[in-house]
Motif scaffolding. Structure first.
Motif, mmCIF file in Angstrom:
data_model
loop_
_atom_site.group_PDB
_atom_site.id
_atom_site.type_symbol
_atom_site.label_atom_id
_atom_site.label_comp_id
_atom_site.label_asym_id
_atom_site.label_seq_id
_atom_site.Cartn_x
_atom_site.Cartn_y
_atom_site.Cartn_z
ATOM 1 N N SER A 18 20.374 66.504 37.962
ATOM 2 C CA SER A 18 19.277 65.832 37.536
ATOM 3 C C SER A 18 19.470 65.133 36.206
ATOM 4 O O SER A 18 20.640 65.185 35.864
ATOM 5 N N THR A 19 18.394 64.270 35.867
ATOM 6 C CA THR A 19 18.703 63.569 34.333
ATOM 7 C C THR A 19 17.876 64.416 33.281
ATOM 8 O O THR A 19 16.632 64.711 33.569
ATOM 9 N N ALA A 20 18.504 64.943 32.101
ATOM 10 C CA ALA A 20 17.696 65.250 31.086
ATOM 11 C C ALA A 20 17.960 64.458 29.972
ATOM 12 O O ALA A 20 18.592 63.366 29.689
ATOM 13 N N VAL A 21 16.837 64.493 29.200
ATOM 14 C CA VAL A 21 16.509 63.477 28.007
ATOM 15 C C VAL A 21 16.638 64.377 26.536
ATOM 16 O O VAL A 21 15.884 65.681 26.838
ATOM 17 N N GLY A 22 17.198 63.676 25.811
ATOM 18 C CA GLY A 22 17.041 64.326 24.307
ATOM 19 C C GLY A 22 17.186 63.552 23.041
ATOM 20 O O GLY A 22 17.260 62.369 23.367
ATOM 21 N N THR A 23 17.476 64.198 22.230
ATOM 22 C CA THR A 23 18.010 63.458 20.913
ATOM 23 C C THR A 23 19.239 63.847 20.262
ATOM 24 O O THR A 23 19.518 65.014 20.305
ATOM 25 N N VAL A 24 19.807 62.699 19.873
ATOM 26 C CA VAL A 24 21.192 63.130 19.301
ATOM 27 C C VAL A 24 20.869 63.868 17.739
ATOM 28 O O VAL A 24 20.120 63.321 16.901
ATOM 29 N N ARG A 25 21.408 64.882 17.571
ATOM 30 C CA ARG A 25 21.065 65.544 16.414
ATOM 31 C C ARG A 25 22.425 65.359 15.319
ATOM 32 O O ARG A 25 22.200 65.206 14.067
ATOM 33 N N ARG A 26 23.570 65.162 15.607
ATOM 34 C CA ARG A 26 24.926 64.945 14.876
ATOM 35 C C ARG A 26 26.077 64.291 15.618
ATOM 36 O O ARG A 26 26.180 64.694 16.717
ATOM 37 N N ARG A 31 37.176 69.290 14.790
ATOM 38 C CA ARG A 31 37.067 70.441 15.785
ATOM 39 C C ARG A 31 36.195 71.299 15.033
ATOM 40 O O ARG A 31 36.307 71.511 13.734
ATOM 41 N N THR A 32 35.054 71.760 15.678
ATOM 42 C CA THR A 32 34.012 72.721 15.177
ATOM 43 C C THR A 32 33.222 73.445 16.326
ATOM 44 O O THR A 32 33.660 73.056 17.645
ATOM 45 N N ARG A 33 32.397 74.178 15.862
ATOM 46 C CA ARG A 33 31.666 75.118 16.714
ATOM 47 C C ARG A 33 30.322 74.385 16.950
ATOM 48 O O ARG A 33 29.576 74.328 15.996
ATOM 49 N N ALA A 34 29.911 73.986 18.381
ATOM 50 C CA ALA A 34 28.822 73.360 18.386
ATOM 51 C C ALA A 34 28.181 73.543 19.912
ATOM 52 O O ALA A 34 29.027 73.704 20.536
ATOM 53 N N GLY A 35 26.789 73.779 20.058
ATOM 54 C CA GLY A 35 26.386 73.938 21.433
ATOM 55 C C GLY A 35 26.685 75.233 22.198
ATOM 56 O O GLY A 35 27.137 75.173 23.277
ATOM 57 N N GLY A 36 27.293 76.240 21.278
ATOM 58 C CA GLY A 36 27.871 77.454 22.028
ATOM 59 C C GLY A 36 29.148 77.491 22.203
ATOM 60 O O GLY A 36 29.578 78.267 23.223
ATOM 61 N N GLU A 49 26.216 66.112 19.469
ATOM 62 C CA GLU A 49 25.330 67.298 19.741
ATOM 63 C C GLU A 49 23.969 66.648 20.047
ATOM 64 O O GLU A 49 23.356 65.756 19.146
ATOM 65 N N VAL A 50 23.479 66.770 21.279
ATOM 66 C CA VAL A 50 22.069 66.625 21.406
ATOM 67 C C VAL A 50 21.221 67.960 21.813
ATOM 68 O O VAL A 50 21.623 68.872 22.226
ATOM 69 N N GLU A 51 19.880 67.673 21.416
ATOM 70 C CA GLU A 51 18.967 68.586 21.712
ATOM 71 C C GLU A 51 17.907 68.210 22.854
ATOM 72 O O GLU A 51 17.589 66.922 22.905
ATOM 73 N N SER A 52 17.816 68.767 23.867
ATOM 74 C CA SER A 52 16.921 68.739 24.996
ATOM 75 C C SER A 52 15.515 68.690 24.763
ATOM 76 O O SER A 52 14.950 69.575 24.129
#
Length: 73
Positions: A18-26, A31-36, A49-52
């Motif tokens: 399906s299609t998800a919608v969210g906002t760009v956080r950064r 190389r970094t840890r993000a989104g688990g 990195e986006v937030e749903s």
């Protein structure tokens, strides 16, 4: 050329059929840890990195998988 996305941009992406919608956080440019997970981003190949909007969870996506939508109100 990579898309010019910025913090606060409203975007959509395909997620589990399906299609998800969210906002760009950064924008990630190293190389970094993000989104688990560990993300191998670089200035030449950034990731975002986006937030749903639906779940509030964060995820990391390459720019080609994101589509800009209208600004959230």
């Amino acid at each position: 050329m990579a898309k010019k996305l910025r913090k606060g941009d409203r975007v959509s992406w395909r997620s589990h059929g399906s299609t998800a919608v969210g906002t760009v956080r950064r924008k990630l440019t190293r190389r970094t840890r993000a989104g688990g997970r560990t993300v191998d981003a670089s200035p030449e190949e950034p990731q975002y990195e986006v937030e749903s909007e639906k779940s509030g969870n964060t995820a990391v996506h390459k720019p080609e998988s994101l589509r800009r939508k209208g600004r959230s109100s």
